[in-house]
Write a protein that holds these residues in place. Structure first.
Motif, PDB file in Angstrom:
ATOM      1  N   ILE A 173       5.301  -6.113   9.571  1.00 48.62           N
ATOM      2  CA  ILE A 173       5.029  -6.858  10.809  1.00 48.62           C
ATOM      3  C   ILE A 173       5.174  -8.359  10.550  1.00 48.62           C
ATOM      4  CG2 ILE A 173       3.254  -7.467  12.504  1.00 48.62           C
ATOM      5  CD1 ILE A 173       2.115  -4.634  12.154  1.00 48.62           C
ATOM      6  N   ALA A 174       4.635  -8.820   9.423  1.00 49.36           N
ATOM      7  CA  ALA A 174       4.700 -10.240   9.097  1.00 49.36           C
ATOM      8  C   ALA A 174       6.143 -10.711   8.887  1.00 49.36           C
ATOM      9  CB  ALA A 174       3.876 -10.534   7.842  1.00 49.36           C
ATOM     10  N   GLU A 175       6.995  -9.804   8.427  1.00 55.09           N
ATOM     11  CA  GLU A 175       8.396 -10.160   8.194  1.00 55.09           C
ATOM     12  C   GLU A 175       9.215 -10.058   9.475  1.00 55.09           C
ATOM     13  OE1 GLU A 175      11.580 -11.619   6.234  1.00 55.09           O
ATOM     14  OE2 GLU A 175       9.544 -11.457   5.453  1.00 55.09           O
ATOM     15  N   ASP A 176       9.019  -8.993  10.234  1.00 55.09           N
ATOM     16  CA  ASP A 176       9.791  -8.783  11.465  1.00 55.09           C
ATOM     17  C   ASP A 176       9.233  -9.566  12.650  1.00 55.09           C
ATOM     18  OD1 ASP A 176      11.522  -7.133  10.199  1.00 55.09           O
ATOM     19  OD2 ASP A 176      10.961  -5.294  11.254  1.00 55.09           O
ATOM     20  N   MET A 177       7.917  -9.793  12.653  1.00 55.42           N
ATOM     21  CA  MET A 177       7.229 -10.522  13.707  1.00 55.42           C
ATOM     22  C   MET A 177       7.574 -10.007  15.109  1.00 55.42           C
ATOM     23  SD  MET A 177       4.844 -12.734  13.454  1.00 55.42           S
ATOM     24  CE  MET A 177       5.115 -13.429  11.830  1.00 55.42           C
TER      25      MET A 177
ATOM     26  N   THR B 237      -2.635 -11.303  10.705  1.00 59.36           N
ATOM     27  CA  THR B 237      -2.247  -9.892  10.640  1.00 59.36           C
ATOM     28  C   THR B 237      -2.577  -9.267  11.981  1.00 59.36           C
ATOM     29  OG1 THR B 237      -4.417  -9.204   9.792  1.00 59.36           O
ATOM     30  CG2 THR B 237      -2.691  -9.716   8.168  1.00 59.36           C
ATOM     31  N   PHE B 238      -1.973  -8.117  12.249  1.00 60.15           N
ATOM     32  CA  PHE B 238      -2.206  -7.437  13.513  1.00 60.15           C
ATOM     33  C   PHE B 238      -3.568  -6.736  13.520  1.00 60.15           C
ATOM     34  CE2 PHE B 238      -0.949  -4.138  16.779  1.00 60.15           C
ATOM     35  CZ  PHE B 238      -0.760  -5.046  17.809  1.00 60.15           C
ATOM     36  N   THR B 239      -3.949  -6.167  12.380  1.00 54.68           N
ATOM     37  CA  THR B 239      -5.201  -5.427  12.268  1.00 54.68           C
ATOM     38  C   THR B 239      -6.363  -6.367  11.965  1.00 54.68           C
ATOM     39  OG1 THR B 239      -3.947  -3.558  11.368  1.00 54.68           O
ATOM     40  CG2 THR B 239      -6.335  -3.493  11.102  1.00 54.68           C
ATOM     41  N   PRO B 240      -7.454  -6.311  12.730  1.00 55.97           N
ATOM     42  CA  PRO B 240      -8.601  -7.182  12.473  1.00 55.97           C
ATOM     43  C   PRO B 240      -9.328  -6.820  11.181  1.00 55.97           C
ATOM     44  CG  PRO B 240      -8.657  -6.284  14.712  1.00 55.97           C
ATOM     45  CD  PRO B 240      -7.610  -5.527  13.960  1.00 55.97           C
ATOM     46  N   GLU B 241      -9.979  -7.792  10.601  1.00 51.20           N
ATOM     47  CA  GLU B 241     -10.746  -7.561   9.384  1.00 51.20           C
ATOM     48  C   GLU B 241     -11.964  -6.686   9.645  1.00 51.20           C
ATOM     49  OE1 GLU B 241     -12.625 -10.178   5.689  1.00 51.20           O
ATOM     50  OE2 GLU B 241     -11.496 -11.149   7.285  1.00 51.20           O
ATOM     51  N   ALA B 242     -12.403  -6.612  10.914  1.00 55.41           N
ATOM     52  CA  ALA B 242     -13.591  -5.824  11.259  1.00 55.41           C
ATOM     53  C   ALA B 242     -13.367  -4.319  11.129  1.00 55.41           C
ATOM     54  CB  ALA B 242     -14.033  -6.150  12.688  1.00 55.41           C
ATOM     55  N   VAL B 243     -12.122  -3.883  10.980  1.00 56.31           N
ATOM     56  CA  VAL B 243     -11.827  -2.452  10.849  1.00 56.31           C
ATOM     57  C   VAL B 243     -12.475  -1.893   9.587  1.00 56.31           C
ATOM     58  CG1 VAL B 243      -9.992  -0.773  10.417  1.00 56.31           C
ATOM     59  CG2 VAL B 243      -9.692  -2.518  12.163  1.00 56.31           C
TER      60      VAL B 243
ATOM     61  N   GLY C 110       6.856  -3.953  23.810  1.00 57.81           N
ATOM     62  CA  GLY C 110       8.035  -4.720  23.419  1.00 57.81           C
ATOM     63  C   GLY C 110       9.157  -3.856  22.904  1.00 57.81           C
ATOM     64  N   LYS C 111       8.889  -2.540  22.756  1.00 54.47           N
ATOM     65  CA  LYS C 111       9.890  -1.569  22.262  1.00 54.47           C
ATOM     66  C   LYS C 111      10.422  -1.937  20.881  1.00 54.47           C
ATOM     67  CE  LYS C 111       9.288   0.966  25.789  1.00 54.47           C
ATOM     68  NZ  LYS C 111       8.429   2.159  25.617  1.00 54.47           N
ATOM     69  N   TYR C 112       9.513  -2.403  20.032  1.00 55.59           N
ATOM     70  CA  TYR C 112       9.863  -2.641  18.629  1.00 55.59           C
ATOM     71  C   TYR C 112      10.160  -1.314  17.955  1.00 55.59           C
ATOM     72  CZ  TYR C 112       9.032  -3.729  13.666  1.00 55.59           C
ATOM     73  OH  TYR C 112       9.129  -3.855  12.294  1.00 55.59           O
ATOM     74  N   ALA C 113      11.187  -1.285  17.110  1.00 60.79           N
ATOM     75  CA  ALA C 113      11.555  -0.054  16.406  1.00 60.79           C
ATOM     76  C   ALA C 113      11.966  -0.391  14.984  1.00 60.79           C
ATOM     77  CB  ALA C 113      12.685   0.662  17.125  1.00 60.79           C
ATOM     78  N   ASN C 114      11.289   0.232  14.021  1.00 63.85           N
ATOM     79  CA  ASN C 114      11.608   0.045  12.614  1.00 63.85           C
ATOM     80  C   ASN C 114      11.344   1.374  11.917  1.00 63.85           C
ATOM     81  OD1 ASN C 114      10.965  -0.457   9.709  1.00 63.85           O
ATOM     82  ND2 ASN C 114      11.376  -2.589  10.237  1.00 63.85           N
ATOM     83  N   GLU C 115      12.393   1.991  11.404  1.00 69.98           N
ATOM     84  CA  GLU C 115      12.268   3.324  10.805  1.00 69.98           C
ATOM     85  C   GLU C 115      11.342   3.325   9.592  1.00 69.98           C
ATOM     86  OE1 GLU C 115      16.095   4.926   9.933  1.00 69.98           O
ATOM     87  OE2 GLU C 115      16.713   5.043  12.044  1.00 69.98           O
ATOM     88  N   GLU C 116      11.420   2.284   8.781  1.00 67.73           N
ATOM     89  CA  GLU C 116      10.560   2.203   7.602  1.00 67.73           C
ATOM     90  C   GLU C 116       9.091   2.125   8.009  1.00 67.73           C
ATOM     91  OE1 GLU C 116       9.857  -0.624   3.642  1.00 67.73           O
ATOM     92  OE2 GLU C 116      11.370  -1.175   5.141  1.00 67.73           O
TER      93      GLU C 116
ATOM     94  N   PHE D 230     -10.695  -1.038   5.550  1.00 70.86           N
ATOM     95  CA  PHE D 230      -9.376  -1.628   5.326  1.00 70.86           C
ATOM     96  C   PHE D 230      -9.476  -3.146   5.325  1.00 70.86           C
ATOM     97  CE2 PHE D 230      -5.331  -3.305   7.173  1.00 70.86           C
ATOM     98  CZ  PHE D 230      -4.530  -3.042   6.074  1.00 70.86           C
ATOM     99  N   THR D 231      -8.942  -3.759   4.293  1.00 74.28           N
ATOM    100  CA  THR D 231      -8.880  -5.217   4.220  1.00 74.28           C
ATOM    101  C   THR D 231      -7.442  -5.651   4.450  1.00 74.28           C
ATOM    102  OG1 THR D 231     -10.696  -5.280   2.622  1.00 74.28           O
ATOM    103  CG2 THR D 231      -9.303  -7.245   2.804  1.00 74.28           C
ATOM    104  N   PRO D 232      -7.154  -6.334   5.569  1.00 74.28           N
ATOM    105  CA  PRO D 232      -5.772  -6.766   5.828  1.00 74.28           C
ATOM    106  C   PRO D 232      -5.249  -7.644   4.698  1.00 74.28           C
ATOM    107  CG  PRO D 232      -7.142  -7.036   7.782  1.00 74.28           C
ATOM    108  CD  PRO D 232      -8.066  -6.715   6.651  1.00 74.28           C
ATOM    109  N   PRO D 233      -3.972  -7.526   4.371  1.00 75.61           N
ATOM    110  CA  PRO D 233      -3.406  -8.325   3.288  1.00 75.61           C
ATOM    111  C   PRO D 233      -3.300  -9.795   3.667  1.00 75.61           C
ATOM    112  CG  PRO D 233      -1.662  -7.166   4.449  1.00 75.61           C
ATOM    113  CD  PRO D 233      -2.965  -6.656   5.011  1.00 75.61           C
ATOM    114  N   THR D 234      -3.276 -10.636   2.656  1.00 76.98           N
ATOM    115  CA  THR D 234      -3.044 -12.062   2.884  1.00 76.98           C
ATOM    116  C   THR D 234      -1.549 -12.287   3.038  1.00 76.98           C
ATOM    117  OG1 THR D 234      -4.987 -12.675   1.586  1.00 76.98           O
ATOM    118  CG2 THR D 234      -3.326 -14.386   1.942  1.00 76.98           C
ATOM    119  N   THR D 235      -1.132 -12.855   4.141  1.00 74.11           N
ATOM    120  CA  THR D 235       0.290 -13.055   4.399  1.00 74.11           C
ATOM    121  C   THR D 235       0.731 -14.444   3.935  1.00 74.11           C
ATOM    122  OG1 THR D 235      -0.083 -13.954   6.615  1.00 74.11           O
ATOM    123  CG2 THR D 235       0.135 -11.554   6.416  1.00 74.11           C
ATOM    124  N   GLU D 236       2.029 -14.602   3.798  1.00 73.89           N
ATOM    125  CA  GLU D 236       2.588 -15.899   3.402  1.00 73.89           C
ATOM    126  C   GLU D 236       2.176 -16.981   4.395  1.00 73.89           C
ATOM    127  OE1 GLU D 236       6.979 -17.959   2.583  1.00 73.89           O
ATOM    128  OE2 GLU D 236       6.809 -16.093   3.746  1.00 73.89           O
TER     129      GLU D 236
END
Length: 544
Positions: free
Chosen positions: A500-504, A346-352, A469-475, A355-361
């Motif tokens: 993020i995990a889906e769009d990467m 995940t992009f966000t560290p667990e140390a934050v 990287g100029k990523y853009a996602n309205e959702e 907030f517990t980052p989700p488990t990704t596929e």
């Protein structure tokens, strides 16, 4: 905290033995711990690169912020555990609607030239950070703080004077927000929010940060600045808490080679340096009291250039996911780094905090399963033996960055037949190249500006100043906008991580640990502060 200088001196004067100054210094003890203090209170540490700037409203790198945090002081500081403590502000009040913060400034806060630090100095600095003509790399941070009219000012639609800040009087600074922001006080420890001396800046222009011109309000002043070599700070006798400051001098040496830095540490020339990649297990065994590793609020990733200037291949999320899947993070964290860094899915560290980052596929798959999916996705995207994927990949000069880049490129070559052409760049050139989207894939890293998940997730908002990287996602943008006023942000942040995990748009590699050689005679290093905002005024050197 009070020093024992006067008590020690009185004891010596009452003695019949004539003592030397050195002997007197040796009798000093730390007022809280009782440890005997070293005669020479100089802290010397290694930096990898030149700093981006010493101007609070311009600096954009971690090393530069460390220096600026010791030269200047903002409204609030952090204790060794990361909790907020008073800085220039002794306290603050919040209105019932949580939109107005009123800070009371201490009467004894002065600049290094003796002038009082006033609320007007903060008004000037915050307007300066937001003003388009300043071209602050952290201009977006002012908008992120939800300060009234910040967005319109940054867009050039309003004048900086319309920013929601004002000096009620010399010692009362008022901030008006456009929307409530529960972590707003935490953001006032960031260098962008530090006061700036208007008359000095107007007199000297860009050269105001030179040692002969600089006026600062922190615990230290700038005495030497030799780009590419060293930065030296000396104790500011006019600092409001100078009586309780123990370190007299801070020396930052710029050493580009991690192994050279380690050699100089072992020779006694440095009090702190980073552990070279892969050497922590050995050094921990040899120097158990000096080799340290602890969680940090930072991530390490690679970003795709998704702007119009980026390669066509990276417009396809299947290509991006294939490259992310094929990286064996365990090899990088366990064999290349070997300093206790956790692999990142995940992009966000667990140390934050909170907030517990989700488990990704991806995290739940074996590496063999990831590799198989990577080959399938790349084939679906039209790349293979007959049409091999090739791209350029840049990173800033560092042996550790080079090792990681080489390993990644080898994994892609062996598993997917992908050719990644590597190039390293000097730090400032790298920052400019990445910021101008003059790259295909580039190394990225981010250390949280405050301890909340948005400090990471906001980087990938379409209008973020550091969305290189100029990523853009309205959702995605809508989720983060909603989180600004949500009582429970966790489900929104979780959904953002899933996007993020889906769009990467980036490839998370690992989350940082603070992996240092830290001399055992350095007292009070804040290992419990995951942000690693350290203040030299709180450190001390113990007699060996």
């Amino acid at each position: 905290m009070t020093r024992t200088t006067k008590l020690a001196l009185a004891a010596l004067l009452s003695s019949t033995v004539l003592a030397t100054p050195a002997a007197m210094a040796q009798t000093e003890t730390h007022p809280e711990t009782g440890e005997t203090l070293a005669e020479d209170q100089t802290f010397t540490y290694r930096m990898l690169d030149d700093v981006s700037s010493l101007d609070p409203q311009i600096v954009e790198d971690v090393n530069g912020s460390d220096i600026v945090r010791n030269l200047f002081e903002g409204l609030m500081n952090q204790a060794a555990d990361g909790t907020l403590v008073p800085g220039v502000a002794t306290d603050y009040e919040v209105s019932d609607d949580n939109l107005t913060y009123t800070f009371t400034l201490r009467d004894d806060a002065v600049w290094s030239n003796g002038d009082p630090v006033t609320a007007g100095d903060f008004v000037f600095a915050w307007r300066r950070a937001a003003a388009p003509e300043t071209a602050s790399p952290y201009q977006w941070f002012v908008e992120l703080m939800s300060i009234e009219n910040a967005a319109a000012i940054i867009a050039g639609d309003m004048e900086p004077e319309e920013l929601g800040v004002r000096a009620v009087d010399d010692k009362t600074f008022e901030v008006t927000l456009s929307t409530p922001l529960p972590y707003f006080p935490q953001m006032t420890t960031h260098s962008t929010t530090f006061p700036a001396p208007q008359s000095v800046i107007e007199e000297h222009g860009a050269s105001w940060t030179q040692p002969e011109n600089m006026v600062s309000n922190g615990a230290y002043t700038l005495s030497e600045f030799n780009p590419g070599e060293r930065i030296v700070l000396e104790r500011n006798e006019n600092y409001w808490d100078n009586e309780n400051t123990i370190l007299d001098r801070v020396v930052a040496l710029i050493i580009n080679d991690e192994n050279v830095a380690l050699t100089r540490y072992q020779a006694g020339e440095l009090d702190r340096t980073e552990v070279p990649a892969g050497q922590f297990p050995r050094l921990k065994e040899e120097y158990p009291e000096e080799a340290v590793s602890f969680p940090r609020l930072c991530n390490y990733y690679y970003t795709f250039n998704l702007s119009e200037s980026g390669p066509e291949a990276f417009k396809d999320p299947n290509v991006r996911k294939a490259l992310a899947l094929a990286i064996d993070r365990d090899i990088i964290t366990e064999n290349v780094k070997a300093g206790g860094e956790p692999p990142a899915y995940t992009f966000t560290p667990e140390a934050v905090a909170g907030f517990t980052p989700p488990t990704t596929e991806m995290a739940e798959m074996t590496q063999a399963e990831r590799d198989e999916m990577a080959r399938e996705l790349l084939a679906e995207a039209g790349y293979g033996e007959d049409n091999p994927l090739s791209f350029d990949m840049i990173y800033n000069t560092s042996e550790s960055h080079e090792k990681i880049a080489v390993v990644m490129s080898q994994m892609w070559k062996q598993k997917l037949g992908v050719q990644a052409n590597l190039a390293n760049m000097e730090w400032k050139v790298f920052l400019d190249t990445r910021g101008q989207q003059d790259f295909e894939m580039a190394r990225g890293a981010w250390c949280g500006d405050y301890n909340e998940a948005s400090t990471f997730l906001d980087l990938l908002q379409s209008d973020s100043g550091y969305n290189d990287g100029k990523y853009a996602n309205e959702e995605y943008d809508a989720l983060l906008a909603e989180a600004k006023t949500a009582e429970d942000t966790s489900p929104l942040y979780t959904e953002a991580e899933q996007i993020i995990a889906e769009d990467m748009p980036v490839i998370p590699i690992y989350h940082y640990a603070g992996v240092y050689m830290l001399d055992s005679d350095v007292g009070n290093w804040p290992v419990d502060n995951v942000e690693q905002n350290w203040y030299a005024k709180d450190l001390y050197k113990i007699a060996e």
